[in-house]
Design a protein around this motif. Structure first.
Motif, short mmCIF file in Angstrom:
data_model
loop_
_atom_site.label_atom_id
_atom_site.label_comp_id
_atom_site.label_asym_id
_atom_site.label_seq_id
_atom_site.Cartn_x
_atom_site.Cartn_y
_atom_site.Cartn_z
N GLU A 27 28.79 38.40 26.24
CA GLU A 27 28.12 38.91 27.44
C GLU A 27 29.07 39.77 28.28
OE1 GLU A 27 25.38 37.35 31.19
OE2 GLU A 27 26.18 35.93 29.74
N LEU A 53 28.61 34.89 17.98
CA LEU A 53 27.47 34.03 18.33
C LEU A 53 27.04 33.17 17.14
CD1 LEU A 53 25.27 36.53 20.41
CD2 LEU A 53 26.93 34.86 21.26
N PHE A 88 24.41 30.22 17.23
CA PHE A 88 22.98 30.47 17.36
C PHE A 88 22.37 30.83 16.01
CE2 PHE A 88 24.69 31.68 21.60
CZ PHE A 88 24.06 30.68 22.33
N ASP A 89 21.08 31.09 16.03
CA ASP A 89 20.39 31.50 14.82
C ASP A 89 21.02 32.77 14.24
OD1 ASP A 89 18.00 33.16 13.47
OD2 ASP A 89 17.53 31.03 13.34
N GLU A 90 21.00 32.86 12.93
CA GLU A 90 21.62 34.01 12.25
C GLU A 90 21.01 35.33 12.69
OE1 GLU A 90 22.27 35.65 7.67
OE2 GLU A 90 21.56 33.60 8.04
N ARG A 91 19.74 35.33 13.02
CA ARG A 91 19.09 36.57 13.45
C ARG A 91 19.64 37.06 14.79
NH1 ARG A 91 13.09 34.31 12.96
NH2 ARG A 91 14.27 32.52 13.78
N ILE A 92 19.97 36.12 15.68
CA ILE A 92 20.56 36.50 16.97
C ILE A 92 21.94 37.09 16.75
CG2 ILE A 92 21.37 35.61 19.18
CD1 ILE A 92 19.16 33.55 19.10
N SER A 93 22.73 36.44 15.90
CA SER A 93 24.06 36.93 15.61
C SER A 93 24.02 38.32 15.00
CB SER A 93 24.77 35.95 14.67
OG SER A 93 26.03 36.45 14.28
N PHE A 152 21.62 40.57 15.24
CA PHE A 152 21.15 41.55 16.23
C PHE A 152 22.28 41.97 17.16
CE2 PHE A 152 19.64 42.42 20.53
CZ PHE A 152 18.76 43.47 20.29
N ALA A 153 23.09 41.00 17.63
CA ALA A 153 24.20 41.30 18.54
C ALA A 153 25.22 42.21 17.86
CB ALA A 153 24.85 40.02 19.02
#
Length: 443
Positions: A237, A273, A276-281, A283-284
């Motif tokens: 962040e 990240l 967290f879920d792999e999709r969040i990681s 995306f970041a």
């Protein structure tokens, strides 16, 4: 006679009234004159003694910390029942999720803090607050040793002790440096409001230094290289906030160096990240790639100097160094020294954090509770405990449970494991279970 009778009755009615030392009555008579009457108070000392005795009988609750856990506890505590004293080196509560925004001016620091004294003032009772740091917990004598954190040259003792009947430990945790050389001296943390304000000033200093005449382009690039160690929520962040701050504000103020700014995130794991879920990681990482933020995964920092940061790449085992203008260290937290010392006293020295039971009572020490980042709950697992629960409910040892015994065991389970009640409610089973246990055997 009527007036005299009135004052006689008034004297009897107000005799011993505890609100004031004297009672003064002014009465307007029909002629327009005033008659004054006063009665001396005779029971003030008696009332005062009774009040002091009542207060002295209250159990003293000492709360360490004014973070999320400590403030939440104070808001729900019945302060009329206890003598409450709060000790913390921070005389305010901070909304920590917005700290990265403070570093870049998106949010002002005053918008995310509230003075502790304002918070306790809103409660209908008296809560004492001491701006000091707890240095040691003496569990054997139920006492804590504190030291003032006010650094001004003011008179008076800096250290004092407090006795307690109940102690609530909510001191949170401190930044974990993993004993990496140079981190404490050359890195900046993002744990307190003061940290965020300091980072904001240094970011501006980096730009001001970069635009000075006489610097080479390489020196300007080094001054404008911002490194974030740690790919967790705080580090990610902050990197995103810093990028927006640079692109939306600073490039307009310092146009001559707008193409020299670089932001790097160093992560020891394979992805940022990764909790967290792999999709969040994913995306970041893709978003950072589009924004020009470099992400170096699989790298472990081995040292930090005032000019460069040294790290080891896990895949190849090679050591490399990169220069920096600013390093923000955000790699997680560890237990504070005062908690470590306390854990050693009660036989928990081999643990990372304080262990408590389901009711947040510290294991191995009476009348001490712990909550927040400094503690963890060692809660029993229901499947491992079910045989004990069933045996206690089967009072006649028949191997079967009556309706009443079943109701008792359900109540016991809900008390031992609050998450069961939440689960039943989420599945809309709570009311159904209540109806089933209320039916008679004939139904």
């Amino acid at each position: 006679m009527t007036i005299l009778s009135f004052f006689t009755r008034a004297s009897r009615a107000f005799n011993g009234y505890p609100a004031s030392s004297k009672l003064l009555l002014l009465c307007t008579l029909s002629s327009g004159g005033l008659v004054a009457y006063s009665e001396a108070q005779t029971d003030v000392s008696k009332t005062s003694v009774q009040t002091n005795e009542k207060d002295s009988k209250k159990k003293r609750v000492v709360v360490l910390g004014t973070g999320w856990a400590g403030i939440s506890f104070l808001k729900d505590l019945d302060i009329s029942t206890y003598d409450i004293q709060v000790v913390s080196p921070r005389n305010y509560f901070a909304f920590t999720p917005l700290l990265p925004s403070v570093t870049c001016g998106t949010v002002e620091a005053r918008s995310i803090v509230e003075p502790v004294r304002n918070i306790i003032k809103k409660r209908n009772g008296e809560i004492k607050f001491w701006e000091a740091e707890c240095m040691r917990i003496d569990a054997a004598n139920k006492k804590i040793l504190c030291r003032s954190t006010i650094e001004n040259n003011l008179v008076g003792n800096e250290e004092f002790s407090l006795e307690y009947d109940y102690l609530v430990i909510a001191v949170g945790a401190q930044v974990n440096t993993f004993n990496t050389p140079g981190v404490m001296e050359n890195c900046h943390f993002l744990k307190e409001v003061e940290d965020a304000q300091k980072i904001r000033r240094i970011v501006i200093d980096c730009f001001e230094k970069a635009v000075l005449p006489g610097l080479t382009e390489e020196e300007r690039r080094i001054n404008l290289h911002f490194v974030v160690v740690g790919g967790g929520p705080t580090g990610v962040e902050f990197a995103a906030e810093l990028h927006d701050y640079v692109q939306e504000d600073l490039v307009n103020l310092y146009p001559s160096v707008k193409d020299l700014v670089k932001i790097t995130v160093i992560q020891s794991g394979d992805h940022i990240l990764n909790m967290f879920d792999e999709r969040i990681s994913s995306f970041a990482e893709q978003k950072f790639s589009r924004d020009g933020i470099e992400v170096q995964t699989g790298c472990r920092v081995t040292g930090v100097s005032d000019k460069e940061i040294t790290m080891k790449r896990k895949s190849k085992g090679e050591i490399c160094s990169i220069p920096h203008g600013l390093v923000v260290w955000s790699t997680g937290v560890e237990t504070r020294p005062v908690v470590k010392d306390f854990m050693g006293q009660i036989g928990q020295g081999n643990r990372r954090v304080l262990a408590t039971d389901e009711w947040l009572r510290v294991k191995g020490c009476d009348d001490v509770y712990a909550l927040g980042d400094c503690a963890t709950i060692d809660q029993r697992k229901i499947m491992e405990d079910i045989a004990t629960v069933f045996k206690a409910a089967d009072k006649d040892n028949s191997g079967l449970l009556t309706i009443q015994e079943f109701k008792d065991v359900v109540d016991d389970i809900l008390e031992r494991y609050p998450q069961v009640e939440h689960y039943l409610k989420s599945k809309h089973l709570s009311k159904r279970c209540n109806r089933s246990v209320e039916r008679s055997p004939g139904e």
